[in-house]
Design a protein around this motif. Structure first.
Motif, short mmCIF file in Angstrom:
data_model
loop_
_atom_site.label_atom_id
_atom_site.label_comp_id
_atom_site.label_asym_id
_atom_site.label_seq_id
_atom_site.Cartn_x
_atom_site.Cartn_y
_atom_site.Cartn_z
N ALA A 8 0.84 -1.19 0.00
CA ALA A 8 0.00 0.00 0.00
C ALA A 8 0.87 1.24 0.00
N SER A 9 0.53 2.18 -0.90
CA SER A 9 1.37 3.36 -1.03
C SER A 9 0.58 4.59 -1.45
N HIS A 10 1.21 5.73 -1.29
CA HIS A 10 0.73 6.97 -1.88
C HIS A 10 1.11 6.90 -3.36
N GLY A 11 0.16 7.06 -4.24
CA GLY A 11 0.44 6.95 -5.67
C GLY A 11 0.64 5.50 -6.08
N THR A 12 1.29 5.29 -7.20
CA THR A 12 1.37 3.97 -7.82
C THR A 12 2.61 3.16 -7.43
N GLY A 39 -7.01 8.75 -7.88
CA GLY A 39 -8.26 9.20 -8.49
C GLY A 39 -8.77 10.43 -7.76
N ASP A 40 -9.51 11.25 -8.45
CA ASP A 40 -10.01 12.50 -7.86
C ASP A 40 -10.95 12.27 -6.68
N ASN A 41 -11.76 11.23 -6.76
CA ASN A 41 -12.77 11.00 -5.73
C ASN A 41 -12.46 9.79 -4.85
N ASP A 42 -11.21 9.37 -4.82
CA ASP A 42 -10.86 8.20 -4.01
C ASP A 42 -10.98 8.51 -2.53
N ASP A 43 -11.63 7.63 -1.81
CA ASP A 43 -11.75 7.73 -0.36
C ASP A 43 -10.87 6.64 0.22
#
Length: 140
Positions: A8-12, A39-43
């Motif tokens: 799990a990470s910030h970004g790809t 993504g713009d709406n990722d929670d």
């Protein structure tokens, strides 16, 4: 009981490191990734909850996040009391390879501790390491 790994990470970064792992070790069916904030709406809370709900309660989960105390790591900390759940911060290729090539019947806390130790040893400032090796050769 099955053992799963989650990168799990910030970004790809998580997907990228999985690509490197599979280049070296081949296809890995027990590794899952979570790439936050792409993504713009990722929670993030919703992403983590959905991913965690996809595993049977009796399975072992090893979650490796990119940054200790970062938002991704903090979302997984909520599951620290789940039986068979192990959270590691510091996603890196040497750590993952150590864990995946070790005997999979080894107790997970020992496997993690040994893998962390070996991964730390693989992080080197090569200029200094080489200088020390050349200096040692001159002493003989």
């Amino acid at each position: 009981m099955k053992r799963h790994y989650i990168f799990a990470s910030h970004g790809t970064f998580a997907t990228g490191i999985l690509n490197s792992v599979e280049l070296i070790l081949g296809k890995q069916n027990n590794i899952h990734t979570l790439c936050a904030y792409i993504g713009d709406n990722d929670d993030l809370t919703e992403q983590v909850n959905h991913l965690m709900a996809s595993f049977p309660a009796q399975d072992e989960l090893v979650v490796i996040t990119d940054i200790f105390a970062g938002s991704v790591n903090n979302e997984f900390i909520r599951f620290i009391t789940r039986p068979g759940f192990h959270l590691i911060a510091g996603l890196n290729l040497p750590l993952i390879i150590e864990m995946l090539i070790a005997p999979q019947d080894e107790a997970l806390p020992l496997l993690i501790t040994d893998s962390l130790s070996n991964a730390r040893d693989s992080i080197q400032y090569c200029n200094k390491t080489l200088d020390a090796a050349l200096l040692a050769d001159k002493d003989f």
